[in-house]
Design a protein around this motif. Structure first.
Motif, PDB file in Angstrom:
ATOM      1  N   SER A  90      16.103 -15.928 -16.477  1.00 14.06           N
ATOM      2  CA  SER A  90      16.761 -17.039 -15.804  1.00 14.06           C
ATOM      3  C   SER A  90      15.822 -17.643 -14.772  1.00 14.06           C
ATOM      4  N   VAL A  91      15.784 -18.951 -14.683  1.00 12.93           N
ATOM      5  CA  VAL A  91      14.938 -19.628 -13.709  1.00 12.93           C
ATOM      6  C   VAL A  91      15.328 -19.251 -12.283  1.00 12.93           C
ATOM      7  N   ASP A  92      16.570 -18.893 -12.085  1.00 16.25           N
ATOM      8  CA  ASP A  92      17.055 -18.502 -10.761  1.00 16.25           C
ATOM      9  C   ASP A  92      16.405 -17.213 -10.252  1.00 16.25           C
ATOM     10  N   GLU A  93      15.850 -16.410 -11.144  1.00 20.65           N
ATOM     11  CA  GLU A  93      15.231 -15.141 -10.773  1.00 20.65           C
ATOM     12  C   GLU A  93      13.759 -15.269 -10.382  1.00 20.65           C
ATOM     13  N   VAL A  94      13.117 -16.352 -10.766  1.00 21.79           N
ATOM     14  CA  VAL A  94      11.662 -16.471 -10.649  1.00 21.79           C
ATOM     15  C   VAL A  94      11.175 -16.349  -9.209  1.00 21.79           C
ATOM     16  N   HIS A  95      11.699 -17.140  -8.319  1.00 24.46           N
ATOM     17  CA  HIS A  95      11.184 -17.171  -6.944  1.00 24.46           C
ATOM     18  C   HIS A  95      11.273 -15.798  -6.274  1.00 24.46           C
ATOM     19  N   ALA A  96      12.434 -15.189  -6.325  1.00 22.79           N
ATOM     20  CA  ALA A  96      12.610 -13.883  -5.687  1.00 22.79           C
ATOM     21  C   ALA A  96      11.756 -12.818  -6.362  1.00 22.79           C
ATOM     22  N   GLY A  97      11.651 -12.863  -7.673  1.00 22.82           N
ATOM     23  CA  GLY A  97      10.843 -11.885  -8.399  1.00 22.82           C
ATOM     24  C   GLY A  97       9.369 -11.981  -8.072  1.00 22.82           C
ATOM     25  N   LEU A  98       8.858 -13.211  -8.021  1.00 17.48           N
ATOM     26  CA  LEU A  98       7.448 -13.397  -7.668  1.00 17.48           C
ATOM     27  C   LEU A  98       7.190 -13.005  -6.224  1.00 17.48           C
ATOM     28  N   ASP A  99       8.101 -13.361  -5.327  1.00 21.64           N
ATOM     29  CA  ASP A  99       7.947 -12.973  -3.918  1.00 21.64           C
ATOM     30  C   ASP A  99       7.868 -11.454  -3.769  1.00 21.64           C
TER      31      ASP A  99
END
Length: 73
Positions: A17-26
């Protein structure tokens, strides 16, 4: 999100999900900041391989203290 174990100072990430990308990369970058601080020689390279698939790695081409992002061709 699917993550692999930290191997050779690289974290592979796959997101459903695109919603997971930012937190996962951080989170991955934060993990490698600790490893980078220990050796003091490498920066962090975030590579987008395809939509939803990334690697975050210590990389000697990135100066210590910096994080760079690239899109693999």
């Amino acid at each position: 999100m699917t993550t692999s174990t930290l191997e050779r100072q690289e974290i592979r990430l796959s997101f459903s999900s695109v919603d997971e990308v930012h937190a996962g990369l951080d989170s991955a970058v934060a993990t490698l900041i600790e490893a980078a601080a220990e050796n003091g020689r490498f920066g962090i390279l975030v590579t987008r391989h395809e939509p939803g698939t990334y690697t975050v790695a210590l990389d000697e081409s990135v100066p210590f203290g910096q994080t760079r992002e690239i899109v693999a061709a």
